[in-house]
Design an enzyme around this catalytic site. Structure first.
Site, PDB file in Angstrom:
ATOM      1  N   ARG A  56       0.826  -1.205   0.000  1.00 24.35           N
ATOM      2  CA  ARG A  56       0.000   0.000   0.000  1.00 24.35           C
ATOM      3  C   ARG A  56       0.865   1.261   0.000  1.00 24.35           C
ATOM      4  O   ARG A  56       0.706   2.115   0.858  1.00 24.35           O
ATOM      5  CB  ARG A  56      -0.955  -0.017   1.205  1.00 24.35           C
ATOM      6  CG  ARG A  56      -2.155   0.921   1.024  1.00 24.35           C
ATOM      7  CD  ARG A  56      -2.956   1.092   2.307  1.00 24.35           C
ATOM      8  NE  ARG A  56      -2.168   1.661   3.370  1.00 24.35           N
ATOM      9  CZ  ARG A  56      -1.893   1.061   4.531  1.00 24.35           C
ATOM     10  NH1 ARG A  56      -2.359  -0.138   4.780  1.00 24.35           N
ATOM     11  NH2 ARG A  56      -1.163   1.668   5.453  1.00 24.35           N
ATOM     12  N   TYR A 110     -10.174  20.995 -14.754  1.00 25.09           N
ATOM     13  CA  TYR A 110     -10.839  19.718 -15.035  1.00 25.09           C
ATOM     14  C   TYR A 110     -11.999  19.550 -14.029  1.00 25.09           C
ATOM     15  O   TYR A 110     -11.844  19.865 -12.840  1.00 25.09           O
ATOM     16  CB  TYR A 110      -9.817  18.589 -14.906  1.00 25.09           C
ATOM     17  CG  TYR A 110     -10.428  17.233 -14.754  1.00 25.09           C
ATOM     18  CD1 TYR A 110     -11.268  16.713 -15.732  1.00 25.09           C
ATOM     19  CD2 TYR A 110     -10.183  16.464 -13.623  1.00 25.09           C
ATOM     20  CE1 TYR A 110     -11.840  15.462 -15.577  1.00 25.09           C
ATOM     21  CE2 TYR A 110     -10.753  15.210 -13.473  1.00 25.09           C
ATOM     22  CZ  TYR A 110     -11.582  14.720 -14.449  1.00 25.09           C
ATOM     23  OH  TYR A 110     -12.162  13.493 -14.302  1.00 25.09           O
ATOM     24  N   ASP A 181      -1.118  20.983 -12.755  1.00 32.19           N
ATOM     25  CA  ASP A 181      -1.571  19.758 -13.400  1.00 32.19           C
ATOM     26  C   ASP A 181      -1.118  19.839 -14.853  1.00 32.19           C
ATOM     27  O   ASP A 181      -1.651  20.621 -15.639  1.00 32.19           O
ATOM     28  CB  ASP A 181      -3.100  19.656 -13.294  1.00 32.19           C
ATOM     29  CG  ASP A 181      -3.640  18.391 -13.951  1.00 32.19           C
ATOM     30  OD1 ASP A 181      -2.946  17.827 -14.825  1.00 32.19           O
ATOM     31  OD2 ASP A 181      -4.765  17.984 -13.605  1.00 32.19           O
ATOM     32  N   LYS A 206      -3.687   9.456 -19.139  1.00 30.96           N
ATOM     33  CA  LYS A 206      -3.830  10.149 -20.424  1.00 30.96           C
ATOM     34  C   LYS A 206      -2.598   9.928 -21.320  1.00 30.96           C
ATOM     35  O   LYS A 206      -2.357   8.813 -21.721  1.00 30.96           O
ATOM     36  CB  LYS A 206      -4.118  11.629 -20.152  1.00 30.96           C
ATOM     37  CG  LYS A 206      -5.227  11.856 -19.102  1.00 30.96           C
ATOM     38  CD  LYS A 206      -6.539  11.319 -19.562  1.00 30.96           C
ATOM     39  CE  LYS A 206      -7.681  11.276 -18.574  1.00 30.96           C
ATOM     40  NZ  LYS A 206      -7.572  11.720 -17.229  1.00 30.96           N
TER      41      LYS A 206
END
Ligand code: PLP
Length: 394
Positions: A56, A110, A181, A206
């Site tokens: 994790r 976004y 971003d 992306k």
């Protein structure tokens, strides 16, 4: 006496002593690791000894290989990878802001990030102030005392490009950490860390992944910031997993050849659309007439302006929805930056329930269509766009 069948099946595999370097980084698909002693385990947990312990986010060789490539491509000391772009953005917010803090964000965002900022962070006691990133005086006025400034390299939905260098300089003047971003640009088009951005984020889903087969995110930053991000991921989850890292590693190797083609196709399609009577506006900074063309030329790799653009069709919601449906090579679909050409028409899909005036305030006019050219041949896409335009407008 030999061990039982299951014991042998579980412990019998020997890890080969591999001498040659595999071209593809192996997938260390394991959630846990074995130690010789508890002391060794404790030392790894404390970070006093190199090693791996648990899946994790404590570290995995495949994930670390991807982080190494990304920090190198972005020119940062380190990087930490997440299970999605949103978990990366969320982790940066948690590192920088807590109850009572205020963050300043570009209002061109976004939708998922907008939802995080307006629906989730206020619940944690964080105030969010939106600014116009093209109004440097407004940004200067908002920054003092802020816990973070946040902007996108090429912003949703109009594919605008703010003066990112000037914005970073304003943040540095008042000591506000700047996060960017850079999903739409990717590290191939520009490296915002060079301008002074402390956190460079990507939705790996992306351009970096590039094949519509992995959802992941990454933050490129200093080693110190990486430790803080890792701490958040250990606490709330959301670290990248090994198979996703392997897909991302495979994707990033071809980023340059893919994006180079996508930039050229975006330019060709934009130039085609500009000449169409049914098209009211084309938003692509590659077009010399675009108001941000000049500073985008200085920010980006010479001659390239990114793969994303949007345009506005005349004829309202129905005409734009019909145009998208008339495409055959291009698909209507979420996401961007991959092999397949994807178009989105917010007014008839993601923002259907939002009142037209509110939509327009965020640049989402009735006829706005966002295009992410894929890797199909540009001629086929030009034919597809021409046929759709003819079908809807005659
Ligand atoms: C610019 C941008 N940032 C972040 C995200 C979120 O990334 P993910 O879907 O990998 O969580 C997206 C998703 O579309 C995006 O377009």
């Amino acid at each position: 006496m030999s061990a039982g069948f299951s014991t042998r099946a579980i412990h019998g595999a020997t890890i080969p002593d591999v001498r040659q370097i595999p071209a593809s980084v192996p997938i260390y698909q394991t959630a846990t690791w074995g130690f010789e002693t508890s002391e060794e385990y404790a030392a790894v947990l404390r970070g006093e000894r190199q090693g791996h312990s648990y899946g994790r986010g404590y570290g995995n060789p495949t994930v670390e290989a991807f982080e190494t490539v990304m920090s190198d491509l972005e020119g940062t000391q380190a990087a930490y990878a997440f299970s999605s772009g949103m978990s990366a953005i969320h982790a940066v917010c948690l590192v920088l802001a807590g109850a009572g803090d205020r963050i300043v964000t570009s209002r061109e965002l976004y939708g998922g990030t907008y939802a995080l900022f307006t629906e989730v962070l206020p619940g944690l006691g964080v105030t969010v102030e939106e600014v116009d990133p093209h109004d440097l005086e407004a940004v200067r006025a908002a920054l003092p005392g802020a816990a973070m400034f946040y902007v996108e390299t090429i912003a949703n939905p109009l594919c605008t490009v703010a003066d990112l260098g000037a914005l970073a300089a304003l943040c540095q003047e008042v000591g506000v950490p700047a996060a960017i971003d850079s999903t739409f640009a990717s590290p191939w088009l520009c490296n915002p860390a060079d301008l002074g951005y402390e956190f460079v984020l990507h939705s790996v889903t992306k351009y970096i992944g590039g094949h519509h087969d992995v959802v992941s995110g990454i933050v490129c930053c200093s080693a110190e910031r990486r430790t803080q991000l890792r701490q958040v991921a250990l606490g709330v989850g959301g670290a990248m997993q090994p198979f996703d890292a392997w897909l991302a590693l495979r994707g990033v190797q071809t980023l340059e050849v893919r994006l180079e083609r996508q930039c050229r196709t975006a330019m060709a399609l934009s130039e085609f659309l500009v000449d169409q009577p049914a098209v009211a506006a084309v938003h692509y900074v590659g077009l010399p007439a675009h108001p941000h063309h000049e500073h985008a030329s200085k920010l980006f790799r010479p001659g390239f302006f990114g793969g994303m653009f949007s345009f506005e069709l005349a004829g309202g919601v129905d005409a734009a929805a019909s145009w998208c449906e008339a495409l055959s090579t291009g698909w209507i679909g979420a996401s961007l930056g991959g092999t397949h050409t994807l178009v989105t028409h917010p007014a008839s899909t993601t923002h259907r329930q939002v009142a037209p005036a509110e939509r327009a305030a965020h640049g989402l006019t009735d006829g706005l269509i966002r295009v992410s050219p894929g890797l199909e041949n540009a001629e086929d896409l030009l034919d597809d766009f021409a046929a759709a335009t003819k079908r809807v407008f005659g």
